[in-house]
Scaffold this active site. Structure first.
Site, short mmCIF file in Angstrom:
data_model
loop_
_atom_site.label_atom_id
_atom_site.label_comp_id
_atom_site.label_asym_id
_atom_site.label_seq_id
_atom_site.Cartn_x
_atom_site.Cartn_y
_atom_site.Cartn_z
N ASP A 1 -14.41 1.29 12.57
CA ASP A 1 -14.16 2.44 11.69
C ASP A 1 -12.94 2.16 10.80
O ASP A 1 -12.06 3.01 10.63
CB ASP A 1 -13.98 3.75 12.46
CG ASP A 1 -14.13 4.97 11.56
OD1 ASP A 1 -14.43 4.80 10.36
OD2 ASP A 1 -13.95 6.10 12.05
N GLY B 1 -7.89 8.30 9.04
CA GLY B 1 -8.43 6.95 8.92
C GLY B 1 -7.34 5.90 9.04
O GLY B 1 -6.19 6.16 8.71
N HIS C 1 -6.10 4.10 4.04
CA HIS C 1 -5.61 5.00 2.99
C HIS C 1 -4.34 4.38 2.42
O HIS C 1 -3.80 3.43 2.97
CB HIS C 1 -5.33 6.39 3.57
CG HIS C 1 -6.58 7.09 4.03
ND1 HIS C 1 -7.47 7.66 3.16
CD2 HIS C 1 -7.10 7.28 5.27
CE1 HIS C 1 -8.49 8.18 3.82
NE2 HIS C 1 -8.30 7.96 5.11
O1 DOR Z 1 -10.99 8.99 10.09
C1 DOR Z 1 -11.95 8.99 9.32
N1 DOR Z 1 -11.90 8.38 8.13
N2 DOR Z 1 -13.06 9.64 9.69
C2 DOR Z 1 -14.09 9.82 8.83
O2 DOR Z 1 -15.04 10.46 9.20
C3 DOR Z 1 -14.04 9.28 7.46
C4 DOR Z 1 -13.08 8.18 7.34
C5 DOR Z 1 -12.72 7.91 5.93
O3 DOR Z 1 -13.62 7.58 5.15
O4 DOR Z 1 -11.53 7.98 5.59
ZN ZN Z 2 -16.17 6.10 9.65
#
Ligand code: DOR
Ligand code: ZN
Length: 458
Positions: A325, A344, A329
């Protein structure tokens, strides 16, 4: 004469480790033996372990659309530096991947930027692209993702991370009837429908309650998005999958309760698999004081008992594999009020070292690692050339030094916004070379190809 030989390494597959030489011709493994044969390029890897390249099916590389956060070049470079040779790009980019045309466009756009082999996710937005899903799947999308509980910007079709019902120009989160139709449609394709599993109604009620209480700490964040929200959605999804015959996958599982819902569904014969991520296996609420807001992800990292249950589930097969995942950012965005900052974190590059360290701790074995980071993933997403070191497979090989000790540090990452919640962790066991289809692409943390050589895997 063979193209390449890796000699005297310990070859690791999902249920074996043995000593041998791997010979490569035309990007493929063509011989594994103890015989000493010549090759144009030879590496003596005595004392080192050879693993199949890891497969990370959950990467948000932000390209196109948010390339200040990451792009496909920096993202795939981070991947190969971390021993990940195949990535799947998540579809919440701008433009997104809603139909066949979007898919083909993205595949072309990625080709000159790809340092790893890549699959491309499709995105389901309900009615908006319901009719496009079969063609999208036929054209080669790896699978289709549905962000359950997310609202959509009516104009741009972008996902809205922090949904406020009072916002203008939004398509509110879909109801169960609309989700039923997505599952029905996906059942026809035979491909995986993967879900972000969080119940938005519960989250909204609890968030309102917490706002009234004025609590803003990490525990409050968990209380606003609890394990129950995950388990409720998994249960609903399991019933819908059973009723429609859809092939369901649960993304980033975070809780004991959620995992029990997956186990229950498996016992009931639902066609379901699940993944978890390193952040849920290596961090819990008690780490917030030392790690801080950069550990905010959705679904949120929960408590120590959840973390331990996830390890148990991974070991007993309730959880099928791990994925990062990877969702970077801008570094400055990750500072500030816990409830407002984006969710994220980076992860594609640190996933393998974290797991290798667990092997050295005696917690897991190397074959088990290969199973949950390569073989199971290749089986589930139908990647016949990937996942293990055997004759006929792609020569995606990671050379691992199990005795190398080093510390994870932001400065060493290849991502555009190098920020990891694991900075400062001392790790024993590192990838030291990565081969992508027989080409040396990383040597001691240095990218050694200047041209992108990753290929789209339909
Ligand atoms: O933590 C996350 N970041 N969860 C998500 O569902 C989306 C992802 C993102 O795209 O930043
Ligand atoms: Zn994700």
């Amino acid at each position: 004469m063979y193209d390449l030989a890796l000699k005297n390494g310990f070859i690791v597959n999902e249920n074996e480790i043995y000593l041998g030489n791997i010979y490569i011709q035309d990007e493929k493994i063509v011989e594994i033996s103890l015989a000493d044969k010549p090759a144009n390029e030879v590496y003596d890897v005595s004392g080192k372990y050879l693993l199949p390249g890891c497969i990370d099916t959950h990467c948000h590389f932000r390209d196109p659309g948010a390339t200040a956060k990451e792009d496909f070049t920096t993202g795939t470079q981070a991947a190969i530096a971390g021993g990940v040779t195949t990535v799947f790009d998540m579809p919440n980019t701008n433009p997104s991947v809603l139909n066949e045309q979007d898919l083909l466009q993205k595949a072309n756009y990625f080709a000159p930027k790809a340092f790893a082999d890549y699959g491309i996710w499709g995105l389901s937005l309900g009615e908006i692209n319901l009719g496009d899903l079969p063609r999208l799947c036929e054209a080669g999308a790896s699978a289709v993702k549905f962000f359950w509980g997310y609202a959509i910007n009516a104009k741009t079709k972008a996902l809205i991370y922090n949904y406020n019902p009072k916002d203008e120009d939004i398509i509110p989160p879909l109801g169960d009837g609309e989700v039923y139709e997505i599952f029905e449609q996906m059942a026809k394709t035979g491909k995986i429908i993967a879900i972000h599993a969080e119940n938005i109604e519960l989250i909204q009620t609890l968030t309102k309650r917490l706002q009234q209480s004025g609590k803003k700490d990490y525990e409050a964040l968990i209380q606003s998005r609890p394990a129950l929200a995950e388990a409720l959605t998994i249960q609903t999804a399991s019933l819908l999958a059973k009723a429609t015959g859809a092939r369901l996958h649960i993304l980033h599982l975070t809780s004991k309760m959620g995992m029990e819902a997956v186990a229950q569904a498996k016992a009931n014969g639902v066609n379901i698999t699940a993944e978890t991520c390193p952040q849920y296996l290596f961090l819990s609420a008690k780490d917030y004081d030392s790690v801080g807001p950069m550990m905010k992800v959705y679904p949120v990292i929960k408590h120590e008992e959840d973390r331990l249950a996830l390890w148990q589930g991974l070991k007993n097969g309730t959880i099928d594999f791990i994925a990062s995942d990877h969702a970077p950012h801008i570094i400055s965005e990750k500072q500030g009020d816990l409830f407002s900052i984006p969710a994220g974190m980076c992860g594609v590059e640190t996933m393998l070292p974290l797991m290798l360290n667990e092997v050295n701790n005696g917690h897991i074995t190397l074959p088990f690692l290969v199973k949950v980071m390569a073989k199971n993933v290749a089986d589930i997403y139908n990647l016949p050339n990937k996942g293990n070191l055997e004759i006929g497979k792609d020569a995606d090989i990671v050379v691992v030094d199990m005795n190398k000790v080093d510390t994870i540090e932001n400065e060493k990452l290849h991502s555009k916004q190098p920020l990891t919640a694991f900075a400062g962790r001392k790790i024993k066991g590192w990838p030291i070379k990565t081969f992508l289809r027989g080409q040396l692409v990383v040597d001691n943390n240095k990218i050694c190809q200047d041209k992108a050589c990753g290929k789209w895997i339909k």
